[in-house]
Scaffold this motif. Structure first.
Motif, PDB file in Angstrom:
ATOM      1  N   HIS A  64      -5.215   1.844   8.966  1.00  0.00           N
ATOM      2  CA  HIS A  64      -5.216  -0.038   8.320  1.00  0.00           C
ATOM      3  C   HIS A  64      -5.867  -0.444   9.754  1.00  0.00           C
ATOM      4  O   HIS A  64      -6.060  -1.051   9.329  1.00  0.00           O
ATOM      5  N   ASN A  79       0.848  -0.973  -0.133  1.00  0.00           N
ATOM      6  CA  ASN A  79      -0.581  -0.003   0.113  1.00  0.00           C
ATOM      7  C   ASN A  79       1.238   1.044   0.277  1.00  0.00           C
ATOM      8  O   ASN A  79       1.575   1.554   0.416  1.00  0.00           O
ATOM      9  N   HIS A 133      -5.094  -4.547   6.617  1.00  0.00           N
ATOM     10  CA  HIS A 133      -5.370  -4.533   5.069  1.00  0.00           C
ATOM     11  C   HIS A 133      -4.518  -5.571   4.410  1.00  0.00           C
ATOM     12  O   HIS A 133      -4.943  -6.084   3.583  1.00  0.00           O
ATOM     13  N   TYR A 144       4.242  -3.741  11.430  1.00  0.00           N
ATOM     14  CA  TYR A 144       5.321  -2.532  12.147  1.00  0.00           C
ATOM     15  C   TYR A 144       5.728  -2.703  13.292  1.00  0.00           C
ATOM     16  O   TYR A 144       4.894  -3.579  14.732  1.00  0.00           O
ATOM     17  N   GLN A 153       0.885  -7.141   6.578  1.00  0.00           N
ATOM     18  CA  GLN A 153       2.271  -5.500   7.343  1.00  0.00           C
ATOM     19  C   GLN A 153       2.412  -5.321   8.736  1.00  0.00           C
ATOM     20  O   GLN A 153       1.090  -5.366   8.943  1.00  0.00           O
ATOM     21  N   HIS A 177       1.636   5.119   6.416  1.00  0.00           N
ATOM     22  CA  HIS A 177       1.014   4.022   7.045  1.00  0.00           C
ATOM     23  C   HIS A 177       1.036   4.735   8.305  1.00  0.00           C
ATOM     24  O   HIS A 177       0.081   4.956   8.547  1.00  0.00           O
TER      25      HIS A 177
END
Ligand code: CU
Length: 361
Positions: free
Chosen positions: A161, A51, A225, A230, A228, A55
């Motif tokens: 997100h 994406n 989403h 973090y 991903q 973020h």
């Protein structure tokens, strides 16, 4: 505004960084001046994966890279070298780590975070994006805002997100962030959430008793989403030494909303008690600008039952008797029309509902 060439720290013969391709970005940013936001967006689009919109990051207590961006949005300076040496080394190592504060993630980890990230590389997400965030792994005197053992951790989820889950770990008592690289075995789980729907705020209640002094929080935020993940290292200074372990008063979140009754002041302020325990409480204060942008703010109130400020962050607090005045920090004085910023404090006593007066400049 970036005036990189005016900075004594970057004249030849001092600590000028080596000429690398990113110097172009510096010059570009000097040209674009105030368009920092634009630059951030451009970099995020250029370097981001998946994406390609912005973020997010752990914002409170801020992750190392986000904190370095928030505290020093204008880039390196002599003042930064003196007051915040770990941010200084991070800005020297790679400014794009700060401009891409919302991009410290990996994709396709499939939940095996420990497998994807070797010891000593937790704060850089396993040197994600070719080691862009490597400076975050460096042990040292990172700026560490004070927190009690119970507090609320927040994300800046700019792309909404949401999360499949968020896990927050804290270093064990005895770990020294100033000298030791962070390993998985240094950590204990101190907070977690289940699924957080897209578009909702995402606070995590953290309970990390039995700790004093400088510690590292390590957050894993699994965005929902796509796969991903973090990662964030946030430094904190635990202030209550875990005395709350035996006084586990329920941490119901009371919302104390007191608004300035003077709209022409240009700003308004509210308090939210994010946690309270026997003998103390923590407040998140929100300052919202009125119809026009502001460049500075002052919030004042009077405690009515002997409450006392123990620590604060993201504002400078001064007390005179029972009256407290909070002035914006250097990095959060400018607030756009209708936008808001936050500061916080921990106080002893019992949370009341003081009347807040917000004055803008
Ligand atoms: Cu994203």
């Amino acid at each position: 505004m970036l005036r990189f060439t005016d900075n004594p720290a970057h004249r030849p013969g001092t600590s000028r960084p080596p000429a690398r391709p990113r110097a172009k970005a510096w010059r570009a940013s000097a040209i674009f001046g105030a368009c920092l936001t634009l630059l951030t967006t451009v970099l995020a689009v250029t370097f981001g994966a998946g994406n390609a919109s912005a973020h997010g990051a752990v914002s409170d207590p801020p992750s190392r890279h986000y904190g370095c961006y928030q505290r020093w949005p204008n880039g390196p300076s002599q003042q930064m070298a003196t007051e915040d040496p770990m941010c200084y080394q991070a800005w020297q190592a790679d400014p794009s780590a700060m401009y891409n504060w919302n991009g410290l993630f990996r994709e396709g980890v499939a939940g095996n975070h420990q497998g994807a990230i070797p010891d000593g590389q937790l704060c850089s997400g396993g040197l994600t994006f070719n080691g862009r965030y490597a400076a975050m792994d460096k042990p040292g005197a990172w700026v560490a805002p004070s927190r009690p053992s119970r507090f609320t951790l927040n994300l800046n989820d700019t792309s909404s997100h949401g999360a499949d889950y968020i896990r927050v770990y804290a270093t064990k008592q005895g770990f020294d962030p100033k000298t030791q690289p962070l390993k998985w075995s240094d950590l204990e789980l101190v907070g977690q959430t289940g699924k957080i729907p897209t578009g909702t705020r995402t606070p995590v209640e953290v309970n990390a008793p039995g700790r004093t002094g400088h510690h590292v929080l390590f957050t894993v935020w699994q965005a929902s989403h796509l796969d991903q993940s973090y990662y964030a290292c946030s430094d904190v200074n635990f202030t209550d030494g875990g005395t709350t372990t035996t006084t586990t008063t329920s941490t119901t979140t009371t919302t104390t909303t007191t608004t300035s009754n003077n709209p022409s002041a240009g700003c308004s302020a509210t308090f939210r008690v994010t946690s309270q325990w026997s003998g103390g409480f923590q407040v998140e204060a929100r300052v919202t600008a009125g119809a026009t942008p502001i460049t500075g703010w002052t919030v004042s109130w009077t405690f009515t039952s002997g409450e006392r400020i123990n620590s604060s962050w993201s504002a400078t607090l001064t007390t005179s008797g029972s009256t407290v005045t909070a002035r914006n920090a250097a990095y959060n004085g400018s607030v756009g029309a209708g936008a808001s910023t936050t500061f916080g404090f921990v106080a002893s006593g019992t949370a009341g509902s003081p009347t807040l007066t917000c004055t803008a400049s």
